[in-house]
Design a protein around this motif. Structure first.
Motif, PDB file in Angstrom:
ATOM      1  N   SER A 283       0.834  -1.200   0.000  1.00  9.09           N
ATOM      2  CA  SER A 283       0.000   0.000   0.000  1.00  9.09           C
ATOM      3  C   SER A 283       0.869   1.250   0.000  1.00  9.09           C
ATOM      4  CB  SER A 283      -0.945   0.004   1.210  1.00  9.09           C
ATOM      5  OG  SER A 283      -0.189   0.097   2.418  1.00  9.09           O
ATOM      6  N   PHE A 284       0.254   2.363  -0.371  1.00 10.65           N
ATOM      7  CA  PHE A 284       0.905   3.672  -0.284  1.00 10.65           C
ATOM      8  C   PHE A 284      -0.173   4.717  -0.064  1.00 10.65           C
ATOM      9  CE2 PHE A 284      -0.327   3.182  -4.647  1.00 10.65           C
ATOM     10  CZ  PHE A 284      -0.665   4.450  -5.108  1.00 10.65           C
ATOM     11  N   ILE A 299      -5.884   4.834 -11.226  1.00 10.00           N
ATOM     12  CA  ILE A 299      -4.623   4.258 -10.768  1.00 10.00           C
ATOM     13  C   ILE A 299      -4.409   3.004 -11.591  1.00 10.00           C
ATOM     14  CG2 ILE A 299      -3.346   3.250  -8.848  1.00 10.00           C
ATOM     15  CD1 ILE A 299      -5.026   4.962  -6.957  1.00 10.00           C
ATOM     16  N   ALA A 300      -3.335   2.970 -12.375  1.00  4.33           N
ATOM     17  CA  ALA A 300      -3.181   1.867 -13.322  1.00  4.33           C
ATOM     18  C   ALA A 300      -1.714   1.541 -13.549  1.00  4.33           C
ATOM     19  CB  ALA A 300      -3.844   2.222 -14.655  1.00  4.33           C
ATOM     20  N   THR A 301      -1.485   0.307 -13.981  1.00  7.83           N
ATOM     21  CA  THR A 301      -0.160  -0.145 -14.376  1.00  7.83           C
ATOM     22  C   THR A 301      -0.308  -1.152 -15.506  1.00  7.83           C
ATOM     23  OG1 THR A 301       1.867  -1.242 -13.645  1.00  7.83           O
ATOM     24  CG2 THR A 301      -0.191  -1.954 -12.639  1.00  7.83           C
ATOM     25  N   LYS A 302       0.713  -1.264 -16.337  1.00  9.34           N
ATOM     26  CA  LYS A 302       0.691  -2.231 -17.432  1.00  9.34           C
ATOM     27  C   LYS A 302       1.138  -3.625 -16.996  1.00  9.34           C
ATOM     28  CE  LYS A 302       1.497   1.296 -20.961  1.00  9.34           C
ATOM     29  NZ  LYS A 302       2.393   1.757 -22.047  1.00  9.34           N
ATOM     30  N   SER A 303       1.617  -3.739 -15.775  1.00  7.91           N
ATOM     31  CA  SER A 303       2.110  -5.027 -15.281  1.00  7.91           C
ATOM     32  C   SER A 303       0.956  -5.919 -14.824  1.00  7.91           C
ATOM     33  CB  SER A 303       3.087  -4.817 -14.122  1.00  7.91           C
ATOM     34  OG  SER A 303       3.455  -6.042 -13.536  1.00  7.91           O
ATOM     35  N   GLU A 304       0.974  -7.185 -15.269  1.00 10.18           N
ATOM     36  CA  GLU A 304      -0.034  -8.146 -14.834  1.00 10.18           C
ATOM     37  C   GLU A 304       0.204  -8.609 -13.402  1.00 10.18           C
ATOM     38  OE1 GLU A 304      -0.014 -11.339 -17.582  1.00 10.18           O
ATOM     39  OE2 GLU A 304      -0.951 -10.180 -19.203  1.00 10.18           O
ATOM     40  N   ARG A 310      -7.888  -1.305  -3.479  1.00 10.96           N
ATOM     41  CA  ARG A 310      -8.651  -0.184  -2.917  1.00 10.96           C
ATOM     42  C   ARG A 310      -8.150   1.117  -3.520  1.00 10.96           C
ATOM     43  NH1 ARG A 310      -8.345   3.867   0.895  1.00 10.96           N
ATOM     44  NH2 ARG A 310     -10.315   4.361   1.965  1.00 10.96           N
ATOM     45  N   LYS A 311      -9.112   1.906  -4.021  1.00 15.50           N
ATOM     46  CA  LYS A 311      -8.765   3.209  -4.582  1.00 15.50           C
ATOM     47  C   LYS A 311      -9.752   4.252  -4.072  1.00 15.50           C
ATOM     48  CE  LYS A 311     -10.109   4.649  -8.686  1.00 15.50           C
ATOM     49  NZ  LYS A 311     -10.630   6.030  -8.511  1.00 15.50           N
ATOM     50  N   PRO A 312      -9.265   5.297  -3.434  1.00 12.19           N
ATOM     51  CA  PRO A 312     -10.176   6.387  -3.049  1.00 12.19           C
ATOM     52  C   PRO A 312     -10.583   7.171  -4.292  1.00 12.19           C
ATOM     53  CG  PRO A 312      -7.915   6.974  -2.514  1.00 12.19           C
ATOM     54  CD  PRO A 312      -7.892   5.539  -2.984  1.00 12.19           C
ATOM     55  N   THR A 313     -11.708   7.812  -4.224  1.00  8.69           N
ATOM     56  CA  THR A 313     -12.183   8.603  -5.364  1.00  8.69           C
ATOM     57  C   THR A 313     -11.987  10.097  -5.152  1.00  8.69           C
ATOM     58  OG1 THR A 313     -14.418   8.623  -4.444  1.00  8.69           O
ATOM     59  CG2 THR A 313     -13.877   6.870  -6.012  1.00  8.69           C
ATOM     60  N   GLU A 322      -5.333   5.909   1.744  1.00  5.40           N
ATOM     61  CA  GLU A 322      -4.504   4.749   1.436  1.00  5.40           C
ATOM     62  C   GLU A 322      -4.985   4.061   0.158  1.00  5.40           C
ATOM     63  OE1 GLU A 322      -2.688   0.878   3.806  1.00  5.40           O
ATOM     64  OE2 GLU A 322      -4.749   1.512   4.227  1.00  5.40           O
ATOM     65  N   VAL A 323      -4.016   3.665  -0.655  1.00  5.50           N
ATOM     66  CA  VAL A 323      -4.285   2.849  -1.838  1.00  5.50           C
ATOM     67  C   VAL A 323      -3.710   1.464  -1.558  1.00  5.50           C
ATOM     68  CG1 VAL A 323      -3.865   2.537  -4.296  1.00  5.50           C
ATOM     69  CG2 VAL A 323      -4.223   4.833  -3.364  1.00  5.50           C
TER      70      VAL A 323
END
Length: 362
Positions: A283-284, A299-304, A310-313, A322-323
């Protein structure tokens, strides 16, 4: 001082005057042809020649003073001998199809006498060799060849739109009727030609409207091209990619000053040494150090190997959220790794922030 002319000079001068007077300064001619169609020609057959003619319909001789093609692909040949009244003259030309598949529309400017010029049109269509087509249209889809299978629009701000193009070439001796399928409303595809003739070039036009995109950040929109819309057995998937970011161009300086400020805590997350095939929870924090509330778009990444848990809006000023992420160890590459995670917010100064997840997989 005027020097006296000898007998030879006087005769030469008289001959020039007589000759100049014998050819009309302004031509009175009738073209029997003012254009030439080579039709479908094969690049493999090499250069091909054609000609047009004109008749001197005036009372005085006329002469072709010059001829200039519109490009280096065409050479011209003509006689500069005077054309007597009632006689016919020929302008010959040769088109070199090497490395030029597809339709062409060229011209030759013919100069007659001192004051007149005429434009001769030259058209045709070149059926390219495999070598030329591979260079210009490297992707073969049945009878159709395409210039690209991936269009990268780069970074675009939300709400903007742009056009993109894919060139297509019919490499066969039969006409084809192309088709396509795209399901994302942000991308519209059309073809410049409802039917593509033998050796013809067409253009697939792509219109991308980023305002129709549901999420910010990197996106990929696949669509399918069919050489024959009535036969879906031959198809090619094409990928359109872009990076959509928030648009702050209409924000006032006061709005920017009172806007949110995004900070990642930390911006580099070291997970240490990982083994096995399990998963690791990480988390961060995202902190808003600005004056206005902050919206989190993506919040995204290309890594599988990384999945979002959890993502706040939205984050209020002077607050942090916290994410939570999950790291799937078995999908990590062996050895050291560095996975970027993109955080997109409505921070007008830094709309895109990057978290680096680093570690070693043994």
């Amino acid at each position: 001082m005027i020097l006296p002319m000898n007998l030879f000079d006087r005769k030469l001068f008289a001959f020039i005057l007589i000759t100049a007077g014998a050819v009309s300064a302004s031509a009175d001619i009738v073209w029997l042809e003012k254009s030439y169609d080579f039709g479908l020609m094969k690049e493999a057959d090499g250069p091909k020649s054609g000609s047009v003619r004109f008749v001197n319909s005036g009372p005085d001789p006329v002469a072709v003073a010059g001829a200039r093609p519109s490009c280096g692909c065409t050479s011209v040949d003509f006689s500069d001998e005077p054309v007597a009244p009632g006689d016919t003259a020929t302008i010959s030309f040769t088109y070199d199809p090497y490395g030029r598949p597809g339709k062409f529309d060229k011209s030759i400017r013919v100069y007659i006498g001192e004051n007149d010029s005429y434009k001769i049109g030259i058209i045709g269509n070149v059926l390219g060799t495999p070598e030329s087509l591979t260079q210009m249209y490297p992707y073969e889809v049945g009878p159709l060849r395409l210039s690209d299978l991936r269009i990268n629009a780069g970074e675009m701000t939300s709400g903007n739109s742009r056009n993109f193009f894919i060139r297509a070439y019919n490499q066969t001796l039969d006409s084809i009727t192309p088709g396509w399928k795209v399901e994302n409303p942000a991308l519209v595809v059309n073809c410049s030609e409802p039917k593509i003739g033998p050796g013809d070039i067409a253009v697939f036009a792509l219109f991308f409207n980023s305002g129709e995109v549901s999420e910010m950040g990197d996106l990929s929109i696949p669509f399918t091209i069919y050489p024959d819309r009535n036969d879906k057995s031959t198809a090619q998937e094409v990928e359109f990619v872009a990076k959509v970011t928030p648009d702050f161009s209409k924000w006032t300086p006061e709005q920017v000053d009172n806007g949110p400020r995004c900070y990642l805590l930390p911006n580099k997350l070291d997970v240490g040494i990982l083994t096995g095939d399990g998963s690791k929870a990480i988390s961060f924090l995202i902190e808003n150090q600005g004056k206005g509330k902050m919206n989190l778009f993506r919040i995204a990444t290309k890594s599988e190997a990384v999945s979002l848990k959890r993502k706040p809006t939205q984050i209020k000023p002077s607050k942090a959220e916290e994410v939570k992420l999950s790291l799937l160890v078995k999908k990590l590459p062996e050895g050291p790794f560095n996975i970027p995670v993109e955080v997109i917010t409505d921070d007008p100064l830094h709309p895109v922030s990057i978290l680096s997840i680093v570690g070693i997989k043994e």
